[in-house]
Design an enzyme around this catalytic site. Structure first.
Site, PDB file in Angstrom:
ATOM      1  N   LYS A  76       0.837  -1.193   0.000  1.00 23.63           N
ATOM      2  CA  LYS A  76       0.000   0.000   0.000  1.00 23.63           C
ATOM      3  C   LYS A  76       0.877   1.250   0.000  1.00 23.63           C
ATOM      4  O   LYS A  76       1.896   1.306   0.706  1.00 23.63           O
ATOM      5  CB  LYS A  76      -0.878  -0.051   1.253  1.00 23.63           C
ATOM      6  N   SER A 151      -9.524   0.588   3.046  1.00 21.33           N
ATOM      7  CA  SER A 151      -8.784   1.481   2.174  1.00 21.33           C
ATOM      8  C   SER A 151      -7.624   0.808   1.438  1.00 21.33           C
ATOM      9  O   SER A 151      -7.016   1.410   0.566  1.00 21.33           O
ATOM     10  CB  SER A 151      -8.232   2.649   3.005  1.00 21.33           C
ATOM     11  N   SER A 175      -9.892  -1.844   7.155  1.00 14.13           N
ATOM     12  CA  SER A 175      -9.279  -1.584   5.853  1.00 14.13           C
ATOM     13  C   SER A 175      -8.338  -2.660   5.339  1.00 14.13           C
ATOM     14  O   SER A 175      -7.848  -2.560   4.219  1.00 14.13           O
ATOM     15  CB  SER A 175      -8.530  -0.245   5.887  1.00 14.13           C
TER      16      SER A 175
END
Length: 454
Positions: A76, A151, A175
């Site tokens: 990420k 996310s 997330s």
């Protein structure tokens, strides 16, 4: 069960392939993906090929290689790496050059990973759907048209598509587990405070947590053990024949679909047939934790973004900007009240649930992942109900700091159904052991075949 990472490591040590060549082929395939579909925010080919070449040379010399040797990963876009810029899923003007490397990345480097680059994410990790005003939402490889989940949207999609063996994400309210559920892979949120958070983008400091998404439970556990070893006093796994598994019989799971309820009931029956002891629990009080968890996360996010929001408001997407402006108005007494509720809820769950069971088994989502076109993700009040609906089942574990692992238990025509295994603090290995038992017993077909590069 042996994970894909270990299988690849054995093949690599046996000389089955050149890692530099494999990485080069993978990068070529990723460059060919349309921008609207790729889970990658940025590839870092020079560095990743240099990592692969160094590992090939070390293998040729007969050097000892780490547990990730032979594996391609990506992470990420919120972890600093020295010499590169971190994007945070934000407007390009907000990219920041990193002065050092996050400990979690350094540990994976030392273990022999080849890190292909940075994966897409919701803007500043705010948003459970995976939508991003600046960069779009990566395509869901498991369910065309469905949300990718946020996310850690790119992390879930990259693993599900077979581009990488595993990927780091972050979890403040779900997330890691939501993208895992949406893409039909495994997502492991560890005990709060287990993984080091230095040089990692903050959102809500008291709930932020780093963990892996992977194709299998064994792979997720392997990566987590590398970035954050458990303390010696951590609770040990319990044999299935001695395991007390709690499931909700109250209002907390009232909103799940009939097919999710059926799949969960079938799973509980399977575990009972293996010797586990299912225990019905009324967990209705968990339904009341969504709002204090959100107040906590958003008040802390408002503090993180206060200066930038005042100086460069137009650098934020409209949804994130509206949520942060609203968060800035949260009064101190509401935040403090949320912390009181947190302590009471933790004590109650410890007494009423973990006083009677070893682990909890709960849905991750109410059903299969929703289609993106059906959700209101604008900057109006509709987004609040979307956020609350998607995170209703995942927020309690984040709010209370508990380890939680999401894994698929069924693959339907319109997407996967996933459950969470949740344990008391520091019972991460116990959580993984039950999840591995479930994965082995169900023997679901992989969301993708063995990755092409592997």
């Amino acid at each position: 069960m042996t994970g894909r990472i270990e299988i690849r490591r054995r093949a690599y040590l046996a000389g089955a392939f050149s890692l530099e060549e494999e990485a080069d082929r993978a990068l070529g395939r990723l460059r060919a993906l349309p921008m609207a579909e790729t889970p990658f925010a940025a590839l870092e080919p020079a560095r990743s090929l240099a990592q692969a070449a160094a590992l090939d040379r070390a293998r040729a010399r007969g050097d000892a290689l780490g547990p990730l040797a032979g594996a391609l990963l990506a992470h990420k876009d919120m972890f600093d790496r020295e010499g590169f810029s971190t994007g945070f899923g934000a407007h390009f003007s907000r990219r920041q050059p990193a002065a050092g490397t996050a400990t979690v990345l350094s540990r994976l480097d030392a273990a022999g990973q080849v890190d292909l680059g940075r994966l897409k994410m919701s803007e500043f990790a705010m948003g459970p759907t995976g939508h991003n005003h600046h960069h779009g939402m990566p395509a869901n490889p498991a369910v065309p048209g469905a949300i990718t989940g946020g996310s850690s949207s790119g992390s879930g999609a990259a693993v599900a598509a077979g581009h990488v063996a595993a990927a780091l994400g972050s979890d403040t309210g779900g997330s890691i587990r939501l993208p895992a559920a949406c893409n039909g892979v495994v997502g492991f949120k560890p005990t709060q405070g287990r993984a080091p958070m230095d040089r990692t983008m903050p959102l809500g400091y008291s709930q932020d947590c780093v963990g892996p998404l992977a194709a299998t439970v064994a792979d997720a556990q392997a990566v987590l053990s590398l970035i954050a070893p458990l303390p010696p006093a951590a609770p040990k796994p319990v044999p299935v024949a001695e395991l007390r598994v709690g499931f909700d019989t109250g209002a907390f799971t009232d909103g799940i679909s009939a097919r999710m309820r059926h799949a969960l009931s079938d799973l509980v029956a399977r575990l009972a047939a293996m010797g586990a002891r299912p225990v019905g629990l009324d967990l209705a009080f968990l339904s009341h934790l969504g709002e204090p968890a959100n107040v906590t996360a958003m008040a802390e996010a408002a503090a993180v973004h206060a200066d930038a929001l005042a100086l460069a408001p137009d650098s934020y997407g409209p949804q994130v900007r509206a949520r942060l402006v609203q968060a800035a108005a949260i009064p101190a007494h509401a935040y403090l009240r949320a912390q009181q509720i947190r302590r009471v809820a933790h004590d109650r769950l410890t007494a009423e649930a973990f006083g009677r069971v070893d682990l909890l088994l709960l849905p991750t989502l109410a059903d299969t992942p929703p289609q993106a076109a059906l959700l209101d993700v604008g900057d109006g009040p509709g987004v609040d109900s979307v956020v609350a609906g998607l995170t209703r089942l995942t927020r309690p574990a984040s709010f209370l700091g508990l380890p939680a692992l999401s894994l698929p238990i069924a693959r339907l025509a319109d997407g996967p159904l996933s459950v969470q295994v949740i344990g008391p603090a520091w019972a991460d290995d116990r959580v993984a052991a039950l999840a591995l038992t479930i994965e082995t017993a169900l023997a679901l077909p992989a969301i993708q075949p063995e990755p092409e590069y592997a």
